[in-house]
Every structure is written in C-alpha cells, then in structure tokens.
Design an enzyme around this catalytic site. Structure first.
Site, mmCIF file in Angstrom:
data_model
loop_
_atom_site.group_PDB
_atom_site.id
_atom_site.type_symbol
_atom_site.label_atom_id
_atom_site.label_comp_id
_atom_site.label_asym_id
_atom_site.label_seq_id
_atom_site.Cartn_x
_atom_site.Cartn_y
_atom_site.Cartn_z
ATOM 1 N N GLY A 1 0.836 -1.206 0.000
ATOM 2 C CA GLY A 1 0.000 0.000 0.000
ATOM 3 C C GLY A 1 0.864 1.248 0.000
ATOM 4 O O GLY A 1 1.797 1.353 0.793
ATOM 5 N N ARG B 1 1.309 -5.053 -5.014
ATOM 6 C CA ARG B 1 1.490 -6.253 -4.186
ATOM 7 C C ARG B 1 1.831 -7.350 -5.187
ATOM 8 O O ARG B 1 1.208 -7.435 -6.238
ATOM 9 C CB ARG B 1 0.205 -6.582 -3.433
ATOM 10 C CG ARG B 1 -0.222 -5.412 -2.532
ATOM 11 C CD ARG B 1 -1.336 -5.811 -1.585
ATOM 12 N NE ARG B 1 -1.917 -4.636 -0.941
ATOM 13 C CZ ARG B 1 -1.437 -4.025 0.128
ATOM 14 N NH1 ARG B 1 -0.350 -4.489 0.708
ATOM 15 N NH2 ARG B 1 -2.037 -2.966 0.650
ATOM 16 N N ARG C 1 -5.633 -2.974 8.430
ATOM 17 C CA ARG C 1 -6.312 -4.263 8.350
ATOM 18 C C ARG C 1 -6.028 -5.239 9.482
ATOM 19 O O ARG C 1 -6.803 -6.133 9.721
ATOM 20 C CB ARG C 1 -6.057 -4.931 7.016
ATOM 21 C CG ARG C 1 -4.612 -5.104 6.677
ATOM 22 C CD ARG C 1 -4.525 -5.794 5.371
ATOM 23 N NE ARG C 1 -3.309 -5.419 4.691
ATOM 24 C CZ ARG C 1 -3.004 -5.817 3.483
ATOM 25 N NH1 ARG C 1 -3.817 -6.564 2.828
ATOM 26 N NH2 ARG C 1 -1.870 -5.449 2.952
ATOM 27 N N ASP D 1 5.171 -4.859 6.290
ATOM 28 C CA ASP D 1 5.755 -6.143 6.702
ATOM 29 C C ASP D 1 5.777 -7.191 5.585
ATOM 30 O O ASP D 1 6.711 -7.984 5.481
ATOM 31 C CB ASP D 1 5.096 -6.685 7.974
ATOM 32 C CG ASP D 1 3.594 -6.781 7.850
ATOM 33 O OD1 ASP D 1 3.039 -6.320 6.839
ATOM 34 O OD2 ASP D 1 2.966 -7.330 8.774
ATOM 35 N N ASP E 1 1.989 -0.517 11.678
ATOM 36 C CA ASP E 1 1.954 -1.820 12.353
ATOM 37 C C ASP E 1 3.289 -2.562 12.265
ATOM 38 O O ASP E 1 3.316 -3.789 12.284
ATOM 39 C CB ASP E 1 0.819 -2.681 11.758
ATOM 40 C CG ASP E 1 0.992 -2.892 10.259
ATOM 41 O OD1 ASP E 1 1.807 -2.185 9.649
ATOM 42 O OD2 ASP E 1 0.310 -3.769 9.713
ATOM 43 N N ASP F 1 -0.503 2.056 8.188
ATOM 44 C CA ASP F 1 -1.044 1.281 9.319
ATOM 45 C C ASP F 1 -0.223 1.401 10.607
ATOM 46 O O ASP F 1 -0.719 1.064 11.682
ATOM 47 C CB ASP F 1 -1.139 -0.204 8.947
ATOM 48 C CG ASP F 1 -2.169 -0.469 7.857
ATOM 49 O OD1 ASP F 1 -2.848 0.490 7.445
ATOM 50 O OD2 ASP F 1 -2.293 -1.622 7.428
ATOM 51 N N THR G 1 4.066 2.569 5.624
ATOM 52 C CA THR G 1 2.681 2.096 5.576
ATOM 53 C C THR G 1 1.837 3.013 6.454
ATOM 54 O O THR G 1 2.324 3.476 7.495
ATOM 55 C CB THR G 1 2.538 0.632 6.071
ATOM 56 O OG1 THR G 1 1.150 0.382 6.374
ATOM 57 C CG2 THR G 1 3.345 0.336 7.318
HETATM 58 O O1 F6P Z 1 -1.506 -1.745 4.382
HETATM 59 C C1 F6P Z 1 -2.057 -0.518 4.070
HETATM 60 C C2 F6P Z 1 -3.496 -0.658 3.691
HETATM 61 O O2 F6P Z 1 -3.946 0.607 3.280
HETATM 62 C C3 F6P Z 1 -4.410 -1.226 4.767
HETATM 63 O O3 F6P Z 1 -4.780 -0.266 5.711
HETATM 64 C C4 F6P Z 1 -5.540 -1.745 3.923
HETATM 65 O O4 F6P Z 1 -6.221 -2.785 4.552
HETATM 66 C C5 F6P Z 1 -4.843 -2.273 2.714
HETATM 67 O O5 F6P Z 1 -3.660 -1.526 2.591
HETATM 68 C C6 F6P Z 1 -5.630 -2.209 1.434
HETATM 69 O O6 F6P Z 1 -4.865 -2.770 0.428
HETATM 70 P P1 F6P Z 1 -5.172 -2.761 -1.124
HETATM 71 O O7 F6P Z 1 -4.628 -1.504 -1.678
HETATM 72 O O8 F6P Z 1 -4.440 -3.952 -1.640
HETATM 73 O O9 F6P Z 1 -6.655 -2.844 -1.261
#
Ligand code: F6P
Length: 341
Positions: free
Chosen positions: A15, A76, A176, A107, A134, A132, A130
């Site tokens: 992300g 990703r 998440r 991570d 986290d 998050d 990120t």
């Molecule tokens: O990890 C960052 C994040 O924004 C989370 O808060 C969220 O759940 C996820 O990415 C969403 O990912 P994607 O862009 O793959 O939908």
C-alpha cells in the site's frame, strides 16, 4: 548495465503511503553523494522480476518531497512468495550489478526482502512505509501521521452532519490487522466509541456495550450526534452489517461510512517528510557501513537499525495508555455521577 559506479536500487511496495516519495528522494540524494548510481524499480517487486526501472538522477527526485503516492508506483506481488521468483529476482539484480537494495513498504514487503536475501548476496535494507503503523521496532512508519490527519479531517466533517441531524455514524478507517489508525483517529476526533482489535471481545459483547453507551448518552445529553470509529476487517460483515446488527439488537439507527482510500493519498505532513528523510539517510549510512538485513527505524527520536527479522517477527501493540485515555474520557456514567453532564 555499463557503469563503473556501484548501483543502488530502491523500490516501493505494498500500500502506498504519504512520504514514500520523500523517502525515495532522501535515499537517492544520499546515495548519489556516496558515489552510487541509483535506479528505482517500478511497480514494487514486479520491477525486479521484469527488469523495469528508471534511473534516479538528482533532477528526478528534486521536487517530489511534497507529493503523495510514489513516483516508482507500487504493487502487491503474490508471485514473489515463490522460490522461483526470488531466484529470478536475485539473478536480475546481480546482472544489473545492484550492490544494495532498499525496499520502502510494510511487513509483507519486508518478508519478500528476507526471502530474496536467501539468493541475493547484495545488501538489503527496509524502510517502514505504511499508513497502518503496524511495524514493530519503529515508533512510527512513514505515512501514518498524514493518514491520521486525513481521516480526522474527514471525521470532523461527518461530525457536522451528525450534529445537524443528531445522527449516529459509524466511520470505518483502514488498518487491516492493527488498531493504530482507529484508535488515534477515534481519540483525536472525539469519537464516542472506538471499535478496534485491541479492545474487541466478541460481537455480542460489543453490541451490548455500544447499545448501553448510546442509551446512556441519550439519557444524559438528549438527542445528539454520536460517532463510532471502527477499524476495518474487524466486524464480521463490515460496518454496514454493524449498522444492521445495532438496528436488530436495540433498534438503533445509524449511518455507516467507509473512509477508504482517501486515507492513503494526499501530500505528506511535515512529520512524514522529515521521518522519511531521516530514514533514507540512515539507510545509506548503514549501506556505506557494510550492513544488511536491517530496517531503519526511529525510536524515541533516534535513528536505529533494527533486524528485519525482528521487524516482521513481532506484533506491534498499541500503547495501553491510549485505550485507557479513551475509556476514561468517555465514561458517561462516571461523569453523570459527578453531575457534570
Ligand atoms: O496496508 C495498508 C493498507 O492501506 C491497509 O490499511 C488496507 O487494509 C490495505 O492496505 C488495502 O490494500 P489494497 O490496496 O491492496 O486494497
């Protein structure tokens, strides 16, 4: 690649988060000063697998510190979990003469780096990026501060409508697996309830707790706005289901609202720009000192080098004081007892 200079590569993965560009900039400028040729792989690990990169000259990164997103694009890359991809990536990196690789991400991206280092013998460094927050071993990740601010601005606006209509809103924020966003946004926006991983018992108990609190607030304040900030991925079926469940449980009418991707975008706050700059410079310092398998972190305002294994191997927990602070300020029953409502 015909270059006498050692090559240093950067990529952004997972992300996107505000401040990633500031990190690309600082890594690049510090690496150029250290005598590297700098390249940026595009679209995360796909860039390595497909040999897609751009050369990062000074003029490319000169004017990006204030921009959200990432000039290198992100992705990703599930294929990167496979041995074959990691071997292919190591081969491509070696063919390009890449001496060190910096990955800015979360991570999942760091796990990719650890796996890659089984085959790739260059230096590998991670920068925590990120929204998050986290990642264990660093106080804050690049992008978290901006995402909190963006979400608060949105929640403040929702509060206006909630006030105007004396309505209950449930606002879902990102994060998440962890409640840093929910808790910080909830506290800073004065939400009456925060539903997050750290205080969640089970849906039944939560419904009871929320319904009782809403009813107590109504008794004490009369009709008024009421905001619930909820972490994504927590309530079975999401916040739309939570609204339905509250309706069925206690005839409570509320409006769900998912903030979504606006939390990832926008110009980074100064805090994220500065953090990204410090971490990028720290990464090049570590590389210059021959180090590898590290995440560059900030702890108590100091730049630290933390083993990548520690960064991905431990779960970062939300500070208990935050939870307690929220519970204390919203203890309606205690306030009623003091007759201050
Ligand atoms: O990890 C960052 C994040 O924004 C989370 O808060 C969220 O759940 C996820 O990415 C969403 O990912 P994607 O862009 O793959 O939908």
């Amino acid at each position: 690649m015909s270059s006498q200079k050692p090559v240093l590569a950067v990529l952004t993965s997972g992300g996107d988060s505000p401040g990633m560009n500031a990190a690309i900039r600082s890594c690049t400028l510090a690496a150029l000063q250290s005598g590297y040729k700098v390249i940026g792989f595009t679209h995360g690990y796909y860039g390595i697998l497909q040999n897609k990169y751009i050369e990062l000259h000074e003029h490319v990164v000169r004017d990006i510190i204030h921009c959200g997103g990432t000039i290198l694009k992100s992705a990703r890359c599930p294929e990167f979990k496979e041995d074959e991809s990691q071997q292919q990536a190591a081969k491509n990196l070696e063919e390009l003469n890449v001496k060190a690789l910096i990955v800015i991400g979360g991570d999942g991206s760091f796990n990719g780096l650890i796996q890659l280092s089984r085959y790739y013998k260059g230096q590998v460094i991670g920068l925590p990026g990120t929204i998050d927050n986290d990642i264990d071993g660093t106080d804050y990740t690049i992008g978290f501060a901006t995402a909190v601010e963006t979400a608060i601005e949105a929640v403040d606006k929702i509060r206006d409508t909630a006030d105007a209509f004396e309505r209950i809103f449930i606002v879902e924020v990102m994060g998440r697996h962890s409640g840093f966003l929910a808790l910080n946004v909830g506290i800073a926006s004065g939400a009456e309830q925060i539903i997050t991983f750290e205080n969640f018992i089970n849906p039944g108990k939560e419904l009871k707790k929320i319904a009782e609190h809403i009813s107590l607030c109504k008794k004490q304040r009369g009709m008024s706005s009421y905001l619930i900030v909820a972490a994504e991925n927590l309530w079975p079926g999401g916040v739309y289901r939570l609204a339905e469940d509250l309706g069925n449980y206690a005839n409570i009418k509320c409006t769900p609202c998912v903030l979504g991707y606006i939390q990832r975008g926008g110009n980074p706050l100064a805090k994220d720009r500065i953090l990204a700059t410090k971490l990028g410079v720290g990464a090049i310092r570590a590389i210059d000192n021959g180090k590898t398998m590290l995440m560059i972190a900030e702890c108590n305002r100091d730049i630290k080098e933390v083993s990548l294994a520690i960064a991905v191997g431990h779960t970062k927990t939300v500070n208990k004081d935050l939870l307690q602070a929220q519970e204390s300020v919203l203890d309606i029953a205690a306030l009623a007892k003091q007759q201050v409502l």
